[in-house]
Motif scaffolding. Structure first.
Motif, PDB file in Angstrom:
ATOM      1  N   PRO A  67       0.821  -1.209   0.000  1.00 45.37           N
ATOM      2  CA  PRO A  67       0.000   0.000   0.000  1.00 45.37           C
ATOM      3  C   PRO A  67       0.857   1.262   0.000  1.00 45.37           C
ATOM      4  O   PRO A  67       2.039   1.247   0.373  1.00 45.37           O
ATOM      5  CB  PRO A  67      -0.815  -0.102   1.291  1.00 45.37           C
ATOM      6  N   ILE A  68       0.225   2.378  -0.382  1.00 48.94           N
ATOM      7  CA  ILE A  68       0.882   3.678  -0.357  1.00 48.94           C
ATOM      8  C   ILE A  68      -0.063   4.677   0.296  1.00 48.94           C
ATOM      9  O   ILE A  68      -1.277   4.611   0.114  1.00 48.94           O
ATOM     10  CB  ILE A  68       1.282   4.126  -1.776  1.00 48.94           C
ATOM     11  N   PHE A  69       0.504   5.583   1.111  1.00 45.28           N
ATOM     12  CA  PHE A  69      -0.316   6.602   1.763  1.00 45.28           C
ATOM     13  C   PHE A  69       0.354   7.960   1.633  1.00 45.28           C
ATOM     14  O   PHE A  69       1.548   8.066   1.312  1.00 45.28           O
ATOM     15  CB  PHE A  69      -0.568   6.256   3.236  1.00 45.28           C
ATOM     16  N   VAL A  70      -0.429   9.008   1.866  1.00 44.58           N
ATOM     17  CA  VAL A  70       0.062  10.385   1.856  1.00 44.58           C
ATOM     18  C   VAL A  70       0.194  10.819   3.304  1.00 44.58           C
ATOM     19  O   VAL A  70      -0.805  11.037   3.998  1.00 44.58           O
ATOM     20  CB  VAL A  70      -0.888  11.312   1.079  1.00 44.58           C
ATOM     21  N   GLY A  71       1.445  10.935   3.779  1.00 41.96           N
ATOM     22  CA  GLY A  71       1.685  11.243   5.183  1.00 41.96           C
ATOM     23  C   GLY A  71       1.561  12.713   5.524  1.00 41.96           C
ATOM     24  O   GLY A  71       1.388  13.062   6.698  1.00 41.96           O
ATOM     25  N   GLU A  72       1.678  13.579   4.526  1.00 43.69           N
ATOM     26  CA  GLU A  72       1.451  15.016   4.705  1.00 43.69           C
ATOM     27  C   GLU A  72       0.773  15.551   3.463  1.00 43.69           C
ATOM     28  O   GLU A  72       1.253  15.339   2.340  1.00 43.69           O
ATOM     29  CB  GLU A  72       2.775  15.763   4.922  1.00 43.69           C
ATOM     30  N   LEU A  73      -0.358  16.216   3.651  1.00 39.32           N
ATOM     31  CA  LEU A  73      -1.035  16.917   2.568  1.00 39.32           C
ATOM     32  C   LEU A  73      -1.286  18.341   3.024  1.00 39.32           C
ATOM     33  O   LEU A  73      -2.026  18.558   3.995  1.00 39.32           O
ATOM     34  CB  LEU A  73      -2.351  16.235   2.194  1.00 39.32           C
ATOM     35  N   GLY A  74      -0.650  19.296   2.383  1.00 34.33           N
ATOM     36  CA  GLY A  74      -0.787  20.691   2.777  1.00 34.33           C
ATOM     37  C   GLY A  74      -1.226  21.554   1.623  1.00 34.33           C
ATOM     38  O   GLY A  74      -0.646  21.486   0.533  1.00 34.33           O
ATOM     39  N   VAL A  75      -2.259  22.373   1.846  1.00 33.78           N
ATOM     40  CA  VAL A  75      -2.726  23.344   0.859  1.00 33.78           C
ATOM     41  C   VAL A  75      -2.825  24.697   1.552  1.00 33.78           C
ATOM     42  O   VAL A  75      -3.511  24.824   2.578  1.00 33.78           O
ATOM     43  CB  VAL A  75      -4.095  22.948   0.268  1.00 33.78           C
TER      44      VAL A  75
END
Length: 570
Positions: A294-302
């Motif tokens: 699996p792959i995840f997004v550990g930081e998402l910043g907008v």
């Protein structure tokens, strides 16, 4: 993103803190099955926020490692999130500068547990900001051997000095919490890379860095798995081309058997699947598939100022999560949380009442994989071709077809969006979105009566019907109706608890439909306009599917673009 030991791992705080409403209790360990995460036999997905200072005690931003601040944060974040990510560096386990004191970590995990949250435990920072003061360049030798041989002599701003090598420290923490399911995963490093000391990364350095990071990941994950059979392990990478993890090197550093997940960080407002063909998310998804992980997004910043304010940010984040989850990402953790009444942080700050919190609500995106996933079942005349469900063809008289996702879903909050197309025949009979009780007779066939039964009659529950032929008590030959039963002696005569007025023909062309169920109220939008609203009395869990029927007259009934947001039961 870079940022400015007691005996009992479950302290008294864990025993007296009341369980917070919203998330289910933390039971069982999250495991990996190929590219999926699993919990208690069901697929597991996650959203949440980075609360990097969760273990701070007057030392790293404002205090959350004691007192009510973390409890207040998780309460204010609202429903629909189930994970937060935090720094667990060795310096932070020494809040007074007098030696390791794991009571801070105990507190963080106890509060998380009380709120039904799991925690991504991150052990070290690439720049050494909160763990050891060591900038982990290739020249420093940290990834080659320093992590297992060097005890940092650098003191933190609050006087903490490390007494263990990184490897020994990690082992100490893992041994303490290896039986605690509140830990979602162990993450070795925040934003691992290994440039030269001057920050450069020529090709030879990139290759050497990849070798060093892969060796580090292999050794550390093997060590962790040798003492902890319960938890997942993540290396910890930005994933957009950093030194040692660029291009194909990214797949290589994540290839050790003990590394369970791949990670990316996303700070690109204008793209959902960020990046280019060399280091973008599409490539990283392909690499995850090649590794069967699996792959995840550990930081998402907008930055809200970049996109036009906080409401616009919520829409951008919502689109990103939808597209990333649909592409195969298993979890997304937004950057970064700040409690009410606090200052500091960066331009990506998220606080109480921010509309982006609704966009992080997992129930908006998950519960049901797409029909093309192979996880839906078909009965009768129904077939699935790619992402299209063909319920009947135009040359099938007296046919009934159904396609269901066969896993019970909580009925308290459901949103189903899809495109329907009806036509090609003589004009009968219509299709439904069916919400049925999973507790039906054992071995029942999940398709109902043909003709005016619309492939649903006999299944029970409710059907949101798009009816194109006037049978018996039908109000017209083109309407949206809510059926909750059938006439006892006529399977093709439905009982309508609510219906729209006559509509322009539903046959011909594509119609966009959105059905919402919230706290016992069901609404239907057709092509952007509400056409139906009614109360419903659903059982606690439902099966969701589509049905259709033909009689002496026929039509081709198809559904595509299906998106279902609902929480899996349990």
């Amino acid at each position: 993103m870079a940022t400015a030991a007691g005996a009992d791992p479950r302290p008294a705080a864990a025993q007296v803190m009341a369980a917070a409403p919203g998330n289910p209790a933390v039971t069982g360990f999250v495991t990996r099955s190929g590219q999926d995460l699993m919990l208690n036999g069901a697929p597991y997905r996650f959203t949440g926020l980075n609360i990097y200072n969760a273990n701070s005690v007057n030392n790293y931003w404002y205090t959350m490692g004691v007192g009510p601040a973390l409890d207040e944060a998780l309460t204010a974040m609202g429903p629909g999130k189930n994970v937060f990510r935090a720094w667990f560096g060795q310096w932070l386990a020494n809040p007074t500068g007098k030696g390791l004191d794991y009571s801070v970590f105990d507190h963080t995990l106890a509060v998380a547990r009380a709120h039904g949250y799991r925690v991504i435990v991150t052990f070290a920072d690439q720049d050494g900001t909160w763990d050891d003061g060591i900038r982990k360049t290739l020249d420093s030798g940290w990834y080659q051997q320093g992590y297992r041989t060097t005890v940092s002599t650098v003191a933190s701003s609050w006087g903490a000095r490390n007494g263990l090598t990184y490897r020994d420290y990690v082992r100490s923490v893992v041994e303490r919490y290896r039986d605690d399911p509140t830990v979602l995963m162990w993450q070795l490093v925040n934003e691992a890379e290994a440039t030269r000391s001057d920050g450069s990364c020529p090709s030879a350095t990139d290759d050497a860095a990849a070798v060093a990071i892969r060796g580090f990941a292999d050794d550390m994950s093997r060590m962790i798995k040798s003492v902890d059979v319960n938890h997942l392990v993540s290396l910890g990478t930005i994933g957009t081309g950093q030194c040692g993890t660029s291009g194909p090197r990214y797949q290589n550093v994540h290839s050790p058997a003990g590394i369970d997940l791949l990670e990316m960080h996303d700070y690109v407002a204008g793209q959902s699947l960020i990046g280019d063909q060399w280091n973008g998310m599409k490539l990283r998804l392909d690499q995850a598939r090649a590794l069967n992980k699996p792959i995840f997004v550990g930081e998402l910043g907008v930055d809200p100022q970049e996109v036009g304010g906080v409401d616009a940010r919520a829409r951008v984040v919502g689109t990103k999560l939808r597209d990333q989850f649909n592409a195969g990402v298993v979890g997304v953790v937004a950057w970064e949380w700040r409690n009410a009444g606090r200052s500091g942080g960066d331009r990506f700050i998220i606080g109480p009442g921010d509309p982006v919190l609704d966009s992080l609500d997992l129930s908006r995106y998950f519960g049901v994989p797409s029909p093309g996933s192979g996880r839906w079942t078909t009965t009768g005349s129904a077939r699935i071709d790619g992402e299209q469900i063909r319920l009947t063809t135009a040359d099938q008289t007296n046919a009934a077809g159904a396609a269901f996702y066969p896993v019970p879903l909580n009925s308290d909050s459901i949103q189903v969006t899809f495109d329907l197309e009806i036509g090609g025949g003589g004009g009968a009979d219509g299709l439904t979105l069916a919400l049925i009780d999973p507790a039906g007779p054992a071995g029942r066939r999940l398709v109902g009566a043909s003709g005016g039964g619309l492939g649903w009659s006999g299944l029970g529950g409710y059907a949101v019907a798009f009816d194109t032929f006037r049978n018996g008590a039908d109000p017209s030959s083109s309407f949206v109706g809510l059926a909750n039963g059938r006439r006892p002696d006529q399977a093709d005569q439905l009982i309508w608890s609510a219906h729209s007025g006559p509509l322009p023909t539903l046959r011909g062309g594509t119609h966009r439909v959105q059905v919402r169920v919230t706290k016992g109220k069901l609404t239907v939008e057709l092509d952007g306009k509400q056409t139906l609203a009614s109360s419903v009395a659903l059982p606690p869990t439902v099966l969701i599917g589509f049905t259709a029927g033909t009689g002496g007259l026929t039509d081709r009934h198809t559904v595509s673009g299906v998106s279902v947001a609902a929480r899996p039961a349990g």
